[in-house]
Design a protein around this motif. Structure first.
Motif, short mmCIF file in Angstrom:
data_model
loop_
_atom_site.label_atom_id
_atom_site.label_comp_id
_atom_site.label_asym_id
_atom_site.label_seq_id
_atom_site.Cartn_x
_atom_site.Cartn_y
_atom_site.Cartn_z
N TRP A 203 0.82 -1.21 0.00
CA TRP A 203 0.00 0.00 0.00
C TRP A 203 0.85 1.26 0.00
CZ3 TRP A 203 0.02 3.79 3.67
CH2 TRP A 203 0.62 3.49 4.90
N GLU A 204 2.05 1.21 0.64
CA GLU A 204 2.91 2.39 0.63
C GLU A 204 3.32 2.76 -0.79
OE1 GLU A 204 3.51 -0.37 2.32
OE2 GLU A 204 4.00 0.03 4.44
N TRP A 205 3.61 1.71 -1.60
CA TRP A 205 3.99 1.97 -2.98
C TRP A 205 2.79 2.43 -3.80
CZ3 TRP A 205 8.70 2.57 -4.78
CH2 TRP A 205 9.76 2.03 -4.05
N ARG A 206 1.61 1.90 -3.49
CA ARG A 206 0.42 2.36 -4.20
C ARG A 206 0.21 3.86 -3.99
NH1 ARG A 206 -3.10 -1.96 -5.65
NH2 ARG A 206 -2.62 -3.90 -4.58
N PHE A 246 -6.64 9.43 -24.25
CA PHE A 246 -5.92 9.94 -23.09
C PHE A 246 -6.60 9.53 -21.80
CE2 PHE A 246 -5.61 13.73 -20.18
CZ PHE A 246 -4.32 13.48 -19.73
N ALA A 247 -7.94 9.64 -21.76
CA ALA A 247 -8.70 9.24 -20.58
C ALA A 247 -8.57 7.75 -20.31
CB ALA A 247 -10.17 9.62 -20.75
N LEU A 248 -8.63 6.94 -21.36
CA LEU A 248 -8.49 5.49 -21.20
C LEU A 248 -7.09 5.13 -20.68
CD1 LEU A 248 -10.30 4.35 -24.47
CD2 LEU A 248 -11.10 3.94 -22.13
N ALA A 249 -6.06 5.82 -21.19
CA ALA A 249 -4.71 5.54 -20.73
C ALA A 249 -4.54 5.92 -19.27
CB ALA A 249 -3.70 6.31 -21.60
N SER A 250 -5.09 7.07 -18.88
CA SER A 250 -5.02 7.49 -17.47
C SER A 250 -5.75 6.50 -16.57
CB SER A 250 -5.63 8.90 -17.33
OG SER A 250 -5.65 9.31 -15.97
N ALA A 251 -6.92 6.05 -17.02
CA ALA A 251 -7.67 5.06 -16.25
C ALA A 251 -6.91 3.75 -16.14
CB ALA A 251 -9.03 4.81 -16.91
N CYS A 252 -6.21 3.38 -17.19
CA CYS A 252 -5.40 2.16 -17.17
C CYS A 252 -4.30 2.24 -16.13
CB CYS A 252 -4.83 1.91 -18.56
SG CYS A 252 -3.88 0.37 -18.71
N VAL A 253 -3.66 3.40 -16.03
CA VAL A 253 -2.57 3.57 -15.06
C VAL A 253 -3.10 3.47 -13.64
CG1 VAL A 253 -0.88 5.21 -14.14
CG2 VAL A 253 -1.14 4.95 -16.60
N THR A 254 -4.18 4.17 -13.33
CA THR A 254 -4.70 4.13 -11.96
C THR A 254 -5.21 2.74 -11.60
OG1 THR A 254 -6.86 4.93 -12.74
CG2 THR A 254 -5.30 6.57 -11.92
N GLY A 258 -3.90 -0.08 -8.49
CA GLY A 258 -4.85 -0.47 -7.46
C GLY A 258 -5.90 0.57 -7.13
N VAL A 259 -5.94 1.68 -7.87
CA VAL A 259 -7.00 2.68 -7.72
C VAL A 259 -7.92 2.51 -8.91
CG1 VAL A 259 -7.55 5.13 -7.44
CG2 VAL A 259 -5.40 4.21 -6.56
N HIS A 260 -9.21 2.57 -8.73
CA HIS A 260 -10.15 2.22 -9.78
C HIS A 260 -10.04 3.13 -11.00
CE1 HIS A 260 -13.99 1.14 -11.69
NE2 HIS A 260 -13.87 0.02 -11.01
N VAL A 261 -10.48 2.62 -12.15
CA VAL A 261 -10.39 3.37 -13.40
C VAL A 261 -11.12 4.70 -13.35
CG1 VAL A 261 -10.12 1.29 -14.81
CG2 VAL A 261 -12.41 2.17 -14.35
N GLY A 264 -8.76 7.65 -12.58
CA GLY A 264 -7.90 8.02 -13.70
C GLY A 264 -8.66 8.81 -14.74
N ALA A 265 -9.90 8.40 -15.00
CA ALA A 265 -10.73 9.12 -15.97
C ALA A 265 -11.08 10.51 -15.48
CB ALA A 265 -12.00 8.32 -16.25
N LEU A 266 -11.46 10.63 -14.21
CA LEU A 266 -11.80 11.94 -13.64
C LEU A 266 -10.59 12.86 -13.66
CD1 LEU A 266 -14.03 13.58 -12.18
CD2 LEU A 266 -13.13 12.70 -10.04
N LEU A 267 -9.43 12.34 -13.31
CA LEU A 267 -8.20 13.13 -13.31
C LEU A 267 -7.87 13.62 -14.72
CD1 LEU A 267 -5.69 14.22 -11.83
CD2 LEU A 267 -4.62 11.99 -12.19
N ALA A 268 -8.06 12.76 -15.71
CA ALA A 268 -7.79 13.16 -17.10
C ALA A 268 -8.68 14.32 -17.51
CB ALA A 268 -8.00 11.96 -18.03
N GLY A 269 -9.94 14.29 -17.08
CA GLY A 269 -10.84 15.39 -17.41
C GLY A 269 -10.45 16.68 -16.73
N VAL A 270 -10.02 16.59 -15.48
CA VAL A 270 -9.64 17.79 -14.72
C VAL A 270 -8.45 18.50 -15.36
CG1 VAL A 270 -8.68 18.59 -12.52
CG2 VAL A 270 -10.61 17.00 -12.53
N VAL A 271 -7.47 17.74 -15.85
CA VAL A 271 -6.26 18.36 -16.38
C VAL A 271 -6.40 18.76 -17.85
CG1 VAL A 271 -4.83 17.04 -14.78
CG2 VAL A 271 -5.17 16.17 -17.09
#
Length: 430
Positions: A203-206, A246-254, A258-261, A264-271
């Motif tokens: 979890w520390e690495w997550r 871009f949103a799909l790639a961000s969701a894939c990373v999150t 271990g953080v849900h897709v 990542g999608a919400l973060l992509a929209g914000v930026v």
């Protein structure tokens, strides 16, 4: 199953899902509920609880196991597009000096229900055995707290829009706090799910990887996207495809850390940068609404497949009542108190507290994770799903109740959003 038969089953199931979901949305609107709640109820009705119980042969014929992966793929794609649009429309500048308030609300509205849920699990561990739960483990205690702490960002966003709160201080504070709150919740849940497998991040690495990715997205993505999207004057269709990718790639990373897709999608929209002057790009926003409206019902059907009404007995209904009361009181109480602490007046603070009580979509995602990880029995899963539905259904009438005595609309946000494109409610085609 032969490929041609697979296509036939999928097309037939898709037709039924779309018609039933939007009919459910229309009915919900007639009953003064958010459109998205009707879609959620229609998805559960198409599962084993109603269609499967009344016509099991028809349910099996309409939804064979072979089309499950395709439906899941459509559901996840719709979820990513939906949250990307939510993030894109969220203008963080309207928070102004309310950013501190949103952070306070997020932390308090997570910690209080978290403590209540975990404490209740420990206090009533004997009663939980009647719902087929084994001896509690630390991970199950943590999950019980997270289950009460979740707020459904997609459902909350739909409720905010449909009540005209999108450009008010309580609306923006609630949506912003809910996004941060669920990031905290998923981080805690990810830590609880860490087993001892060699291929699983501690979890520390997550937390570290997630924080690093967020920093990279906030610092590097906006200038790069601004140059790529507007300096080169890309065709609108190509710009849309690029941003969804871009949103799909961000969701894939999150998801990989271990953080849900959805985060990542919400973060992509914000930026994602807006046009000059801070206006929303109409050529981007309209097709995003159309795609998510069309495909989001698939997620509701997938979520409803594990709900079984037949498992509810007197113990289950009593547990549902107790859990729902606890969930509503702790979330509304903590959200309201934190908003008041952050400087909102009484009526706006109560609006924030009520909005945060909606669990719906995100709660269903978390419960599915807990079920697959063995943290929930099937019977307790069903109880918590109905708790998520109950808290979501209660949000609209409670919102009308807390706003009625004031006799006024909630306080407008200090910095208005400059948007020259109409924004229809998500998951509502008309």
């Amino acid at each position: 199953m032969r490929p041609d038969a697979l296509v036939l089953h999928f097309v037939g199931a898709a037709a039924l899902i779309l018609v039933a979901a939007h009919a459910g949305g229309w009915l919900a609107r007639r009953l003064k509920q958010p459109y998205i709640v009707g879609q959620l109820m229609a998805g559960i009705a198409l599962g084993p609880s109603l269609l499967g119980a009344l016509a099991p042969a028809a349910h099996e014929a309409l939804f064979p196991a072979e089309i499950g992966p395709a439906m899941t793929g459509f559901a996840q794609f719709a979820l990513v597009v939906f949250l990307f649009a939510v993030g894109y429309e969220l203008d963080l500048k309207v928070l102004g000096d309310r950013a501190r308030t949103a952070a306070i609300v997020a932390v308090v509205a997570f910690v209080v229900p978290m403590a209540a849920g975990s404490g209740a699990a420990l206090l009533f561990r004997e009663q939980l055995r009647d719902l087929d739960m084994p001896e509690l483990t630390p991970a199950q205690v943590v999950f019980a707290g997270v289950a009460l702490s979740i707020t459904a960002v997609p459902v909350l966003t739909a409720i905010v829009r449909e009540n005209g709160l999108a450009r008010t201080v309580p609306g923006v504070v609630a949506v912003s706090a809910a996004g941060l709150l669920d990031v905290i919740g998923w981080t805690v849940l990810a830590g609880a799910l860490v087993g001892g497998d060699g291929d699983t991040l501690a979890w520390e690495w997550r937390v570290g990887v997630t924080a690093g990715f967020i920093a990279l997205m906030l610092l590097a993505a906006p200038p790069l996207l601004r140059r790529l999207l507007y300096a080169t004057r890309l065709d609108p269709a190509l710009r849309l495809a690029l941003l969804i990718g871009f949103a799909l790639a961000s969701a894939c990373v999150t998801h990989a850390v271990g953080v849900h897709v959805i985060f990542g999608a919400l973060l992509a929209g914000v930026v994602t940068p807006r046009e000059k002057g801070g206006t929303l790009d109409a050529d981007l926003l309209r097709p995003l609404h159309d795609v998510s409206s069309l495909l989001l019902p698939f997620f509701f059907v997938i979520s409803g497949q594990s709900v079984a009404l037949g498992s509810m007995d007197s113990t289950g209904w009593l547990t549902l009542l107790a859990v729902t009361v606890l969930a509503v009181v702790t979330k509304i109480g903590s959200g309201t108190a934190a908003a008041r602490l952050g400087g909102l007046d009484r009526d706006d603070a109560r609006t924030v507290g009520v909005l945060l009580s909606a669990r719906g979509l995100t709660e269903l995602i978390a419960l599915d994770v807990g079920l697959q990880a063995g943290l929930l029995s099937g019977r307790l899963y069903t109880v918590l799903v109905f708790m998520a539905l109950a808290t979501t259904l209660l949000t609209q009438p409670l919102l009308l109740l807390v706003r009625r005595p004031a006799g006024r609309r909630p306080t407008p946000a200090p910095t208005p959003v400059q948007a020259d494109t109409p924004t229809a409610p998500m998951a509502d085609p008309g």
